[in-house]
Design a protein around this motif. Structure first.
Motif, PDB file in Angstrom:
ATOM      1  N   ILE A  40       0.381  -1.108  -0.003  1.00  0.00           N
ATOM      2  CA  ILE A  40      -0.163  -0.444   0.363  1.00  0.00           C
ATOM      3  C   ILE A  40       0.610   1.201   0.039  1.00  0.00           C
ATOM      4  N   PRO A  41       0.734   2.050  -1.036  1.00  0.00           N
ATOM      5  CA  PRO A  41       0.149   1.393  -2.328  1.00  0.00           C
ATOM      6  C   PRO A  41       0.951   0.516  -2.859  1.00  0.00           C
ATOM      7  N   SER A  42       0.148   0.562  -4.203  1.00  0.00           N
ATOM      8  CA  SER A  42       0.597  -0.831  -5.321  1.00  0.00           C
ATOM      9  C   SER A  42       0.489  -0.202  -6.436  1.00  0.00           C
ATOM     10  N   GLY A  50      10.416  16.811  -3.206  1.00  0.00           N
ATOM     11  CA  GLY A  50       9.984  17.800  -2.062  1.00  0.00           C
ATOM     12  C   GLY A  50       8.571  16.891  -1.631  1.00  0.00           C
ATOM     13  N   ASP A  51       8.165  15.907  -2.235  1.00  0.00           N
ATOM     14  CA  ASP A  51       6.606  15.259  -1.644  1.00  0.00           C
ATOM     15  C   ASP A  51       7.330  14.363  -0.329  1.00  0.00           C
ATOM     16  N   SER A  52       6.734  13.845  -0.060  1.00  0.00           N
ATOM     17  CA  SER A  52       7.218  12.392   2.059  1.00  0.00           C
ATOM     18  C   SER A  52       6.466  11.318   0.438  1.00  0.00           C
ATOM     19  N   LEU A  53       7.403  10.161   0.485  1.00  0.00           N
ATOM     20  CA  LEU A  53       6.960   8.924   0.159  1.00  0.00           C
ATOM     21  C   LEU A  53       6.702   7.929   1.167  1.00  0.00           C
ATOM     22  N   THR A  54       5.845   7.519   1.442  1.00  0.00           N
ATOM     23  CA  THR A  54       4.954   6.010   2.532  1.00  0.00           C
ATOM     24  C   THR A  54       4.707   4.654   1.800  1.00  0.00           C
ATOM     25  N   LEU A  55       5.643   3.548   2.211  1.00  0.00           N
ATOM     26  CA  LEU A  55       5.230   2.944   1.550  1.00  0.00           C
ATOM     27  C   LEU A  55       5.338   1.900   2.655  1.00  0.00           C
ATOM     28  N   ASN A  56       3.768   0.414   2.631  1.00  0.00           N
ATOM     29  CA  ASN A  56       3.511  -0.254   3.618  1.00  0.00           C
ATOM     30  C   ASN A  56       4.131  -1.203   2.923  1.00  0.00           C
ATOM     31  N   GLU A  85       8.258  -0.960   6.889  1.00  0.00           N
ATOM     32  CA  GLU A  85       7.303   0.288   6.347  1.00  0.00           C
ATOM     33  C   GLU A  85       8.875   1.308   5.637  1.00  0.00           C
ATOM     34  N   LEU A  86       8.098   1.986   5.274  1.00  0.00           N
ATOM     35  CA  LEU A  86       9.529   2.272   4.002  1.00  0.00           C
ATOM     36  C   LEU A  86       9.060   3.812   3.792  1.00  0.00           C
ATOM     37  N   GLU A  87       9.658   4.951   4.430  1.00  0.00           N
ATOM     38  CA  GLU A  87       8.926   6.488   4.974  1.00  0.00           C
ATOM     39  C   GLU A  87      10.561   7.147   4.089  1.00  0.00           C
ATOM     40  N   VAL A  88      10.062   8.038   3.044  1.00  0.00           N
ATOM     41  CA  VAL A  88      10.631   9.142   2.236  1.00  0.00           C
ATOM     42  C   VAL A  88      10.719  10.578   2.501  1.00  0.00           C
ATOM     43  N   THR A  89      11.349  11.277   3.043  1.00  0.00           N
ATOM     44  CA  THR A  89      10.199  12.777   3.336  1.00  0.00           C
ATOM     45  C   THR A  89      11.554  13.930   2.211  1.00  0.00           C
ATOM     46  N   ASN A  90      10.985  14.336   1.408  1.00  0.00           N
ATOM     47  CA  ASN A  90      11.695  15.178   0.774  1.00  0.00           C
ATOM     48  C   ASN A  90      12.132  14.687  -0.368  1.00  0.00           C
ATOM     49  N   VAL A  91      11.281  14.006  -1.851  1.00  0.00           N
ATOM     50  CA  VAL A  91      12.016  12.965  -2.212  1.00  0.00           C
ATOM     51  C   VAL A  91      13.054  14.399  -3.493  1.00  0.00           C
ATOM     52  N   GLU A 115       5.578  -5.277  -6.140  1.00  0.00           N
ATOM     53  CA  GLU A 115       6.381  -4.485  -7.057  1.00  0.00           C
ATOM     54  C   GLU A 115       5.778  -3.160  -6.943  1.00  0.00           C
ATOM     55  N   VAL A 116       6.094  -1.800  -6.089  1.00  0.00           N
ATOM     56  CA  VAL A 116       5.475  -0.525  -6.317  1.00  0.00           C
ATOM     57  C   VAL A 116       7.062   0.025  -7.521  1.00  0.00           C
ATOM     58  N   SER A 117       6.011   1.070  -8.353  1.00  0.00           N
ATOM     59  CA  SER A 117       6.805   1.599  -9.243  1.00  0.00           C
ATOM     60  C   SER A 117       6.769   3.373  -8.875  1.00  0.00           C
TER      61      SER A 117
END
Length: 298
Positions: A40-42, A50-56, A85-91, A115-117
């Motif tokens: 999630i998301p898939s 500059g956005d943030s990314l969170t992958l679970n 859980e993978l979190e990235v800020t300020n991509v 996999e998530v692209s």
């Protein structure tokens, strides 16, 4: 024999033999279950710089409990992130790539994966070079515009503020090689050439001045290597002849193209002026012969 084993078949199995001395045998049976993953998301995710990314990565099945981790695969290298859980800020654009959730409990030879692209989008960035080539058939000039952008940018060319259009095909030729857009001058037409790149996130533009004095007198420059020269004929910038040497000009030595000439009469923009020849690069073989002769005389 247990066929098509399922989780309901796990447990302790006893075998007993009735005799004068009771004998028994005990077996512990465990049933390994393949991991089932959900991200999630898939599918695919688009972000802007500059956005943030969170992958679970969620585990809905798997026995024994598997190891679960993320593998990040991008243009640079593969790296592992040992959490669900993978979190990235300020991509940034470097975060573009495939994010693969992996689970392994020994069920099969390979890990189970989902996999998530991830695509990070950004406004265009432009770098410009002016290239002078000397061949056995004459001199040639082309302007190179390297554009980094996501999504792909629309690139337009202007000369002295006027758009270069398809009807100018007798004066210019265009080619594209990956991220590099080339404007090939079919005549020695001096002036200020601009490359503009636009996408939905913004616009970037760079300019270079083609002068009758030659770019080597107005810009920072370097000679093309022999390897680069060998690639030139295959790009269509030179038709026939043998390339003798080439000069790449990058940043102007002064801020404004108009300041590149101290004499106002020389600052006029006339079409098809003849460009002065640059200094011919010295030949290593000639230098070696001179050094050898000097050594013999000594």
């Amino acid at each position: 024999v247990v066929n098509n084993a399922s989780t309901s078949d796990r447990g302790t199995y006893h075998c007993q033999v009735s005799s004068y001395n009771l004998a028994s045998l005990q077996h512990m049976v465990s049933v390994r279950v393949q991991p089932v993953l959900q991200t999630i998301p898939s599918g695919s995710v688009s972000l802007k710089e500059g956005d943030s990314l969170t992958l679970n990565c969620y585990l809905s099945a798997g026995d024994p409990y598997p190891d679960v981790w993320w593998r990040i695969r991008n243009a640079e290298e593969d790296t592992d992130h040992l959490e669900q859980e993978l979190e990235v800020t300020n991509v940034t654009r470097s975060h573009t790539g495939d994010y693969i959730c992996l689970a392994d409990n020994g069920f099969g030879v390979k890990e189970v994966s989902s996999e998530v692209s991830v695509l990070v989008e950004f406004a265009p960035e432009v770098e410009m070079e002016q290239v002078y080539l000397q061949s056995t058939t004459g001199s040639h000039i082309y302007i190179s515009c390297n554009v980094q952008s996501s999504p792909k940018a629309r690139v337009t060319w202007t000369k002295d503020g006027q758009n270069i259009v398809s009807s100018d095909s007798d004066l210019y030729s265009e080619s594209v090689d990956g991220d590099t857009h080339n404007l090939i001058l079919l005549t020695e037409s001096v002036g200020v050439y601009s490359c503009k790149a636009e996408n939905s996130f913004g616009m970037s533009q760079e300019s270079t001045h083609v002068s009758e004095r030659g770019c080597w007198s107005t810009h920072q420059n370097t000679y093309l290597s022999e390897q680069d020269l060998n690639l030139v004929p295959t790009t269509g910038h030179v038709n026939g002849g043998t390339i003798e040497f080439g000069i790449v000009c990058t940043h102007p030595l002064v801020d404004s193209p108009d300041e590149q000439f101290s004499d106002p009469q020389e600052n006029k923009i006339d079409n098809y002026l003849r460009i002065e020849a640059p200094p011919v690069p010295s030949s290593p073989s000639i230098e070696n012969e001179v050094a050898s002769d000097t050594k013999e005389e000594a």
